[in-house]
Design a protein around this motif. Structure first.
Motif, PDB file in Angstrom:
ATOM      1  N   ASN A 197       0.837  -1.209   0.000  1.00 33.32           N
ATOM      2  CA  ASN A 197       0.000   0.000   0.000  1.00 33.32           C
ATOM      3  C   ASN A 197       0.857   1.239   0.000  1.00 33.32           C
ATOM      4  O   ASN A 197       1.801   1.345   0.763  1.00 33.32           O
ATOM      5  CB  ASN A 197      -0.874   0.013   1.248  1.00 33.32           C
ATOM      6  N   ALA A 198       0.490   2.205  -0.864  1.00 31.81           N
ATOM      7  CA  ALA A 198       1.262   3.437  -0.905  1.00 31.81           C
ATOM      8  C   ALA A 198       0.859   4.343   0.252  1.00 31.81           C
ATOM      9  O   ALA A 198       1.666   5.119   0.725  1.00 31.81           O
ATOM     10  CB  ALA A 198       1.041   4.145  -2.232  1.00 31.81           C
ATOM     11  N   GLY A 199      -0.391   4.296   0.713  1.00 29.79           N
ATOM     12  CA  GLY A 199      -0.831   5.150   1.801  1.00 29.79           C
ATOM     13  C   GLY A 199      -1.132   6.551   1.289  1.00 29.79           C
ATOM     14  O   GLY A 199      -1.845   6.731   0.314  1.00 29.79           O
ATOM     15  N   VAL A 200      -0.550   7.551   1.943  1.00 23.10           N
ATOM     16  CA  VAL A 200      -0.729   8.939   1.552  1.00 23.10           C
ATOM     17  C   VAL A 200       0.564   9.407   0.890  1.00 23.10           C
ATOM     18  O   VAL A 200       1.632   9.333   1.497  1.00 23.10           O
ATOM     19  CB  VAL A 200      -1.043   9.837   2.763  1.00 23.10           C
ATOM     20  N   THR A 201       0.446   9.866  -0.340  1.00 26.42           N
ATOM     21  CA  THR A 201       1.615  10.289  -1.102  1.00 26.42           C
ATOM     22  C   THR A 201       1.529  11.771  -1.402  1.00 26.42           C
ATOM     23  O   THR A 201       0.526  12.247  -1.938  1.00 26.42           O
ATOM     24  CB  THR A 201       1.705   9.502  -2.428  1.00 26.42           C
ATOM     25  N   GLN A 202       2.592  12.483  -1.045  1.00 20.99           N
ATOM     26  CA  GLN A 202       2.674  13.927  -1.304  1.00 20.99           C
ATOM     27  C   GLN A 202       3.799  14.205  -2.294  1.00 20.99           C
ATOM     28  O   GLN A 202       4.876  13.627  -2.194  1.00 20.99           O
ATOM     29  CB  GLN A 202       3.002  14.686  -0.016  1.00 20.99           C
ATOM     30  N   THR A 203       3.532  15.129  -3.196  1.00 20.90           N
ATOM     31  CA  THR A 203       4.581  15.614  -4.086  1.00 20.90           C
ATOM     32  C   THR A 203       4.422  17.111  -4.293  1.00 20.90           C
ATOM     33  O   THR A 203       3.292  17.621  -4.272  1.00 20.90           O
ATOM     34  CB  THR A 203       4.521  14.920  -5.466  1.00 20.90           C
ATOM     35  N   PRO A 204       5.522  17.892  -4.453  1.00 21.53           N
ATOM     36  CA  PRO A 204       6.906  17.421  -4.319  1.00 21.53           C
ATOM     37  C   PRO A 204       7.310  17.323  -2.855  1.00 21.53           C
ATOM     38  O   PRO A 204       6.611  17.802  -1.975  1.00 21.53           O
ATOM     39  CB  PRO A 204       7.675  18.536  -5.022  1.00 21.53           C
ATOM     40  N   LYS A 205       8.441  16.719  -2.582  1.00 19.44           N
ATOM     41  CA  LYS A 205       8.962  16.648  -1.218  1.00 19.44           C
ATOM     42  C   LYS A 205       9.678  17.947  -0.846  1.00 19.44           C
ATOM     43  O   LYS A 205       9.670  18.338   0.324  1.00 19.44           O
ATOM     44  CB  LYS A 205       9.914  15.465  -1.066  1.00 19.44           C
ATOM     45  N   PHE A 206      10.311  18.574  -1.788  1.00 14.75           N
ATOM     46  CA  PHE A 206      11.026  19.825  -1.550  1.00 14.75           C
ATOM     47  C   PHE A 206      10.760  20.788  -2.701  1.00 14.75           C
ATOM     48  O   PHE A 206      10.717  20.373  -3.853  1.00 14.75           O
ATOM     49  CB  PHE A 206      12.540  19.605  -1.450  1.00 14.75           C
ATOM     50  N   ARG A 207      10.593  22.075  -2.345  1.00 17.07           N
ATOM     51  CA  ARG A 207      10.388  23.061  -3.391  1.00 17.07           C
ATOM     52  C   ARG A 207      10.811  24.426  -2.876  1.00 17.07           C
ATOM     53  O   ARG A 207      10.545  24.782  -1.719  1.00 17.07           O
ATOM     54  CB  ARG A 207       8.916  23.100  -3.806  1.00 17.07           C
ATOM     55  N   ILE A 208      11.477  25.173  -3.744  1.00 18.03           N
ATOM     56  CA  ILE A 208      11.802  26.573  -3.448  1.00 18.03           C
ATOM     57  C   ILE A 208      11.005  27.444  -4.407  1.00 18.03           C
ATOM     58  O   ILE A 208      11.074  27.253  -5.623  1.00 18.03           O
ATOM     59  CB  ILE A 208      13.307  26.845  -3.581  1.00 18.03           C
ATOM     60  N   LEU A 209      10.259  28.368  -3.861  1.00 23.72           N
ATOM     61  CA  LEU A 209       9.436  29.279  -4.656  1.00 23.72           C
ATOM     62  C   LEU A 209       9.920  30.705  -4.499  1.00 23.72           C
ATOM     63  O   LEU A 209      10.410  31.079  -3.421  1.00 23.72           O
ATOM     64  CB  LEU A 209       7.975  29.237  -4.177  1.00 23.72           C
ATOM     65  N   LYS A 210       9.734  31.497  -5.520  1.00 27.15           N
ATOM     66  CA  LYS A 210       9.996  32.932  -5.384  1.00 27.15           C
ATOM     67  C   LYS A 210       8.703  33.633  -4.949  1.00 27.15           C
ATOM     68  O   LYS A 210       7.589  33.165  -5.239  1.00 27.15           O
ATOM     69  CB  LYS A 210      10.501  33.503  -6.713  1.00 27.15           C
ATOM     70  N   ILE A 211       8.878  34.744  -4.265  1.00 28.36           N
ATOM     71  CA  ILE A 211       7.732  35.529  -3.823  1.00 28.36           C
ATOM     72  C   ILE A 211       6.838  35.850  -5.014  1.00 28.36           C
ATOM     73  O   ILE A 211       7.320  36.274  -6.069  1.00 28.36           O
ATOM     74  CB  ILE A 211       8.191  36.823  -3.130  1.00 28.36           C
ATOM     75  N   GLY A 212       5.543  35.616  -4.844  1.00 26.93           N
ATOM     76  CA  GLY A 212       4.587  35.916  -5.889  1.00 26.93           C
ATOM     77  C   GLY A 212       4.278  34.766  -6.822  1.00 26.93           C
ATOM     78  O   GLY A 212       3.287  34.817  -7.568  1.00 26.93           O
ATOM     79  N   GLN A 213       5.108  33.724  -6.783  1.00 23.98           N
ATOM     80  CA  GLN A 213       4.823  32.569  -7.624  1.00 23.98           C
ATOM     81  C   GLN A 213       3.684  31.749  -7.023  1.00 23.98           C
ATOM     82  O   GLN A 213       3.345  31.882  -5.840  1.00 23.98           O
ATOM     83  CB  GLN A 213       6.071  31.678  -7.757  1.00 23.98           C
ATOM     84  N   SER A 214       3.124  30.893  -7.852  1.00 25.23           N
ATOM     85  CA  SER A 214       2.059  29.995  -7.398  1.00 25.23           C
ATOM     86  C   SER A 214       2.493  28.555  -7.619  1.00 25.23           C
ATOM     87  O   SER A 214       3.347  28.284  -8.478  1.00 25.23           O
ATOM     88  CB  SER A 214       0.764  30.260  -8.162  1.00 25.23           C
ATOM     89  N   MET A 215       1.927  27.646  -6.845  1.00 22.63           N
ATOM     90  CA  MET A 215       2.221  26.237  -7.055  1.00 22.63           C
ATOM     91  C   MET A 215       1.130  25.391  -6.399  1.00 22.63           C
ATOM     92  O   MET A 215       0.331  25.890  -5.592  1.00 22.63           O
ATOM     93  CB  MET A 215       3.569  25.857  -6.461  1.00 22.63           C
ATOM     94  N   THR A 216       1.123  24.133  -6.767  1.00 19.94           N
ATOM     95  CA  THR A 216       0.166  23.180  -6.196  1.00 19.94           C
ATOM     96  C   THR A 216       0.925  22.030  -5.547  1.00 19.94           C
ATOM     97  O   THR A 216       1.807  21.432  -6.163  1.00 19.94           O
ATOM     98  CB  THR A 216      -0.771  22.632  -7.276  1.00 19.94           C
ATOM     99  N   LEU A 217       0.591  21.753  -4.298  1.00 14.11           N
ATOM    100  CA  LEU A 217       1.081  20.563  -3.612  1.00 14.11           C
ATOM    101  C   LEU A 217       0.070  19.452  -3.852  1.00 14.11           C
ATOM    102  O   LEU A 217      -1.127  19.620  -3.598  1.00 14.11           O
ATOM    103  CB  LEU A 217       1.231  20.819  -2.111  1.00 14.11           C
ATOM    104  N   GLN A 218       0.578  18.341  -4.340  1.00 10.71           N
ATOM    105  CA  GLN A 218      -0.312  17.232  -4.655  1.00 10.71           C
ATOM    106  C   GLN A 218      -0.390  16.261  -3.481  1.00 10.71           C
ATOM    107  O   GLN A 218       0.598  16.030  -2.787  1.00 10.71           O
ATOM    108  CB  GLN A 218       0.181  16.485  -5.894  1.00 10.71           C
ATOM    109  N   CYS A 219      -1.574  15.693  -3.278  1.00 15.25           N
ATOM    110  CA  CYS A 219      -1.772  14.675  -2.253  1.00 15.25           C
ATOM    111  C   CYS A 219      -2.735  13.636  -2.800  1.00 15.25           C
ATOM    112  O   CYS A 219      -3.826  13.992  -3.289  1.00 15.25           O
ATOM    113  CB  CYS A 219      -2.324  15.276  -0.965  1.00 15.25           C
TER     114      CYS A 219
END
Lengths: 116, 113
Positions: free
Chosen positions: A1-23
């Motif tokens: 079983n994979a269980g709960v999987t999150q991606t990415p594990k590490f991320r550096i963002l610049k101020i004002g950028q947008s991103m999505t954490l997947q679960c």
């Protein structure tokens, strides 16, 4: 079983950028949660969902959005990233609390986000 | 709103000794669940022990046991025969009737050889 999987594990963002954490979870759990943990602090609830199509705010929802189009997935969207959003983000899932298996809440391994 | 309070930011214990971590909570509910989670430096969340509020008997898992005082809204964790691997952050958590899990601020446990 994979269980709960999150991606990415590490991320550096610049101020004002947008991103999505997947679960994603493969346990057919109704309940899913997003938490953030700042250094030396406890976990604060951002958003949670009790089933597909249903989401609700937690303690610290400002600056985030979520959606729950399927039972398996619960992505967390950061709009206009700010340094205050530098944190470790945890996704979690569970069944309803009633019943022998309802007490177990499964956590992902965390996503480390730095906003610079 | 429910709150969970851990009044001990840090605790220390000698290896093989016993230590007790404190947790109090505030709720008007009668049916709820309480948890202790361990978080090592890897940040992984590890369930240590859980307690259903309707059960009077205190939960036990090997060297870990709780003292659940429902009237006092207290839920302390006792670690017996402490080991170096027990060193971590420990979080007390409460699951309410909307199924949200609310955490305390944590206690950092140090174990000395």
């Amino acid at each position: 079983n994979a269980g709960v999987t999150q991606t990415p594990k590490f991320r550096i963002l610049k101020i004002g950028q947008s991103m999505t954490l997947q679960c994603t979870q493969d346990m057919n759990h109704n309940y899913m949660y997003w938490y953030r943990q700042d250094p030396g602090m406890g976990l604060k609830l951002i958003y949670y969902s009790v089933g597909a199509g249903i989401t609700d705010k937690g303690e610290v929802p400002n600056g985030y959005n979520v959606s729950r189009s399927t039972t398996e997935d619960f992505p967390l969207r950061l709009e206009l990233a700010a340094p205050s959003q530098t944190s470790v983000y945890f996704c979690a899932s569970s069944r309803r609390r009633q019943g022998p298996s309802g007490n177990t809440i499964y956590f992902g391994e965390g996503s480390w986000l730095t906003v610079v | 709103a429910q709150t969970v309070t851990q009044s001990q930011p840090e605790m220390s214990v000698q290896e093989a000794e016993t230590v007790t971590l404190s947790c109090t909570y505030d709720t008007s509910e009668s049916d709820y669940y309480l948890f202790w989670y361990k978080q090592p430096p890897s940040r992984q969340m590890i369930l240590v022990i859980r307690q259903e509020a309707y059960k009077q008997q205190n939960a036990t898992e090997n060297r870990f046991s709780v003292n659940f005082q429902k009237a006092a809204k207290s839920f302390s964790l006792k670690i017996s025969d402490s080991q170096l691997g027990d060193a971590a952050m420990y979080f007390c958590a409460y699951r309410d009737n909307t199924d949200k899990l609310i955490f305390g601020t944590g206690t950092r446990l140090q174990v000395f050889p």
